[in-house]
Design a protein around this motif. Structure first.
Motif, PDB file in Angstrom:
ATOM      1  N   MET A 471       0.831  -1.199   0.000  1.00  0.00           N
ATOM      2  CA  MET A 471       0.000   0.000   0.000  1.00  0.00           C
ATOM      3  C   MET A 471       0.870   1.255   0.000  1.00  0.00           C
ATOM      4  O   MET A 471       1.839   1.363   0.742  1.00  0.00           O
ATOM      5  N   ALA A 476      -3.760   4.642  -0.347  1.00  0.00           N
ATOM      6  CA  ALA A 476      -4.575   4.700   0.873  1.00  0.00           C
ATOM      7  C   ALA A 476      -5.454   5.943   0.871  1.00  0.00           C
ATOM      8  O   ALA A 476      -6.648   5.879   1.183  1.00  0.00           O
ATOM      9  N   MET A 549      -7.792   1.539  -3.459  1.00  0.00           N
ATOM     10  CA  MET A 549      -6.514   1.406  -2.753  1.00  0.00           C
ATOM     11  C   MET A 549      -5.573   0.491  -3.513  1.00  0.00           C
ATOM     12  O   MET A 549      -4.389   0.791  -3.683  1.00  0.00           O
TER      13      MET A 549
END
Lengths: 592, 99
Positions: A471, A476, A549
């Motif tokens: 990530m 995010a 995401m």
């Protein structure tokens, strides 16, 4: 306001609760000194206290009053709320509590910044603390207005909201969270007693839980059982026209989940798939929302270690699970013995069933009054504790994050403390004003909407950041912002549209004129699927947030933080290995 | 050794497997209930002590079921942590004879 109608028992018991709460807040204000004390209670709280405090804070007006009201007005479908409120904690325990605790950050914005080394991200996270917070405080305020206008008959709804809002705001501004840990732990036990004791007495007098449910198993559904009504010790009262029919109320896929389809004029068979969709979306919102509620998560940091954090979650689940068995019983008894509430709207409607039901004990009026006073005291404990807790986390976001990190990083501790008080008054004032506007919406429904926003913003952030190394900050942020804003928009549009159409409807009814629905209401009627997806957006916003995401993180693969592995290690390695890093940057200002 | 890729991967995989197993047990009942109500409404409406079965499960029995899952998870995850710590300690003894 008619003084003669005030019941002294109810007034006295409610008054005592308020005075004790305020007094404890003031008393503990003296013992809390540093800024850290205000934010997470010095991190020194035992498992038992902490579990009681989390439960005390979590059991809001929605749990105490709203569920009973909603079970009464909607029936079976409303049971999803207590179940998911309690069981959503399991998701928190399984996926989020452990890693977050090991990571050791004060607030969710701290976690967001620590995990991705990006102060930009903190701003997005802070915005959602406020969005979700305001959505959550509105129903608490409705609880306050409803309770005060029950205790003081004739008092306008908005006056009650203003009075309670001001008392709590001042209390938080002067007390901070250290006091609240203790107060909220005590309040759990007040609420537990207040919801269970009257039920035991009422069930003893009016027959068991199952027995009272069975009174609704009539066939054909529209008729009250005439034949054995006389044989029964406590036959239920006749239902007014506005009440849902027995079969709709008792069986799954009733008024709550079929509302949109019924408004569109679909028949039962056509409505069923839409009801199933509504149910699943509601479940996702509530379960994922519980795992992402900012004011609950902050409490995990008050545990001394990760093992204690897990034990705390276990105890919270037991404490709130036991509690949640009781409110639906009020709803069932309310339907059988206080059906006149179906006719009323706003603060006089089913949302007050918990408060008023004990007065059914007409053989012993004093006992009825005392028990009604006890449920009022519990209601005060419910909305006061939740409102205080939310106010602390929202104020913390404003004072600690917006002021202390963004606007004035050089601020001295005294300035920060003063800012905490100013922010408490600003946030509390705004929340109170919003609360005066929502009399026509159901308490429990509004809380469910706050969960839907949390489910699409915080939950994907926490879940994915804790478990997926790939990530990136941009991934995010995009996912959280995208999912959260979509959910926020849908929920706001449907709520505002409902308030407008309900108040117009009521006004037309009062004037004796036919009601002409506004454009949006007509659109909902012709598009029930859209209405359901907007009213309960979690089923598509949560996957959207997670999808965004993943996609954006893959596209920005090069920006994966260089120390991502170290961070994952801190999130996952047992604390005994001594890897724990403190991401608290309370003195970051001085260090730079 | 704890800074190796293999340690982190192994650790996360073990934790995730445990969490997903428990979540599956939970989701099975949570998502199965509406489906059972949808597909077998008559069966779910059968009376059990005055309660329709669907009401009894959702209003009462769901809670203890979830407690059991939670208790199982906490026991297993604490055991998992202890075993990881022992593994690391044993390995560091081998690598660093002075310790």
């Amino acid at each position: 306001m008619n003084i003669a109608l005030i019941n002294p028992w109810i007034l006295a018991l409610s008054g005592i609760t308020v005075i004790i709460t305020v007094w404890m807040g003031f008393r503990s204000a003296k013992s809390s000194k540093s800024a850290a004390d205000f934010f997470v209670a010095g991190r020194s709280v035992s498992v038992g206290w902490n579990a009681s405090a989390i439960s005390g804070e979590y059991l809001s007006a929605a749990s105490f009053m709203g569920i009973a009201g909603m079970v009464m007005s909607m029936g079976y479908d409303a049971l999803w709320y207590p179940v998911c409120y309690a069981c959503g904690y399991l998701f928190l325990l399984l996926f989020i509590a452990g890693p977050l605790r090991r990571f050791g950050a004060y607030t969710i914005p701290d976690f967001a910044e620590g995990r991705f080394d990006s102060p930009v991200f903190r701003r997005i996270a802070v915005c959602f603390v406020l969005f979700i917070g305001f959505f959550y405080t509105m129903p608490q305020m409705k609880g306050a207005g409803t309770t005060l206008s029950y205790i003081l008959p004739g008092l306008p709804y908005w006056v009650g909201v203003l009075v309670v809002g001001m008392v709590i705001t001042l209390n938080v501004a002067l007390g901070g969270m250290k006091g609240i840990t203790l107060v909220q732990a005590a309040q759990y036990w007040i609420k537990m007693f207040a919801i269970s004791a009257p039920i035991f007495v009422l069930l003893f007098v009016f027959g068991g839980y199952g027995e009272n449910l069975a009174k609704n198993q009539t066939n054909p559904p529209a008729m009250v059982r005439q034949i054995d009504a006389e044989a029964e010790a406590h036959p239920r009262k006749a239902l007014p026209a506005k009440a849902p029919r027995d079969q709709d109320w008792l069986a799954p896929f009733g008024p709550l989940t079929t509302k949109a389809a019924k408004a569109a004029g679909l028949n039962d068979q056509e409505a069923r798939p839409l009801s199933l969709l509504y149910t699943y979306s509601l479940i996702i919102a509530l379960v994922c929302g519980t795992a992402g509620l900012p004011h609950i998560l902050v409490r995990f940091y008050t545990n001394p270690d990760g093992v204690a954090a897990k034990k705390t979650t276990m105890w919270v689940m037991i404490l709130i699970g036991v509690f949640y068995v009781f409110p639906p019983v009020f709803g069932v008894l309310g339907r059988n013995f206080m059906p006149e509430l179906y006719q009323a709207v706003g603060s006089k409607g089913p949302d007050k069933v918990v408060l008023e039901l004990p007065t059914l004990l007409t053989q012993n009026k004093t006992l009825g009054s005392i028990l009604s006073g006890i449920t009022c005291a519990g209601a005060f404990a419910a909305f006061m504790s939740t409102f205080s807790g939310l106010l602390v986390s929202m104020t913390g976001a404003v004072a600690h994050d917006i002021y202390g990190r963004m606007l004035r990083p050089q601020a001295t501790p005294e300035q920060r403390l003063r800012m905490f008080k100013i922010a408490a008054i600003l946030v509390g004032g705004l929340a109170t004003l919003l609360g005066t506007q929502v009399e026509l919406l159901e308490i429990n429904f509004m809380v469910g909407q706050a969960f839907a926003i949390a489910a699409a913003s915080y939950f994907p952030l926490l879940f994915m950041s804790a478990w997926w190394r790939g990530m990136t900050m941009k991934g995010a942020a995009t996912g959280m912002l995208g999912g959260g804003v979509l959910a926020l928009t849908c929920v706001t549009v449907t709520s505002v549209s409902d308030i407008i159409s309900k108040s117009q409807q009521a006004a037309a009814q009062a004037a004796g004129q036919p009601w002409t629905p506004d454009g949006l209401t007509l659109f909902w009627r012709s598009h029930p699927l859209w209405r359901i997806l907007a009213e309960q957006p979690a089923i598509w916003t949560v996957p959207t947030a997670i999808g965004l995401m993943i996609i954006v993180s893959k596209l920005t693969r090069r920006e994966i933080p260089a120390d991502a592995r170290m961070k994952m290690l801190v999130l996952h390695a047992p604390e005994d290995l001594g890897l724990k890093q403190e991401y608290i940057q309370d003195h970051a200002g001085e260090a730079h | 050794m704890i800074h190796s890729e293999a340690f982190l991967n192994g650790l996360m995989r073990r934790q995730l497997r445990l969490s997903i197993t428990c979540a599956a047990a939970f989701v099975l009942l949570l998502f199965g209930m509406p489906l059972a109500n949808y597909l077998a409404p008559a069966w779910m409406a059968q009376k059990v002590g005055g309660f329709p079965l669907s009401w009894l499960i959702l209003g009462v029995l769901f809670f203890p079921y979830v407690w059991l899952i939670a208790a199982y998870f906490i026991r297993k995850s604490m055991a998992l942590e202890t075993s990881e710590v022992e593994r690391v300690k044993a390995a560091s003894h081998l690598n660093d004879p002075s310790a």
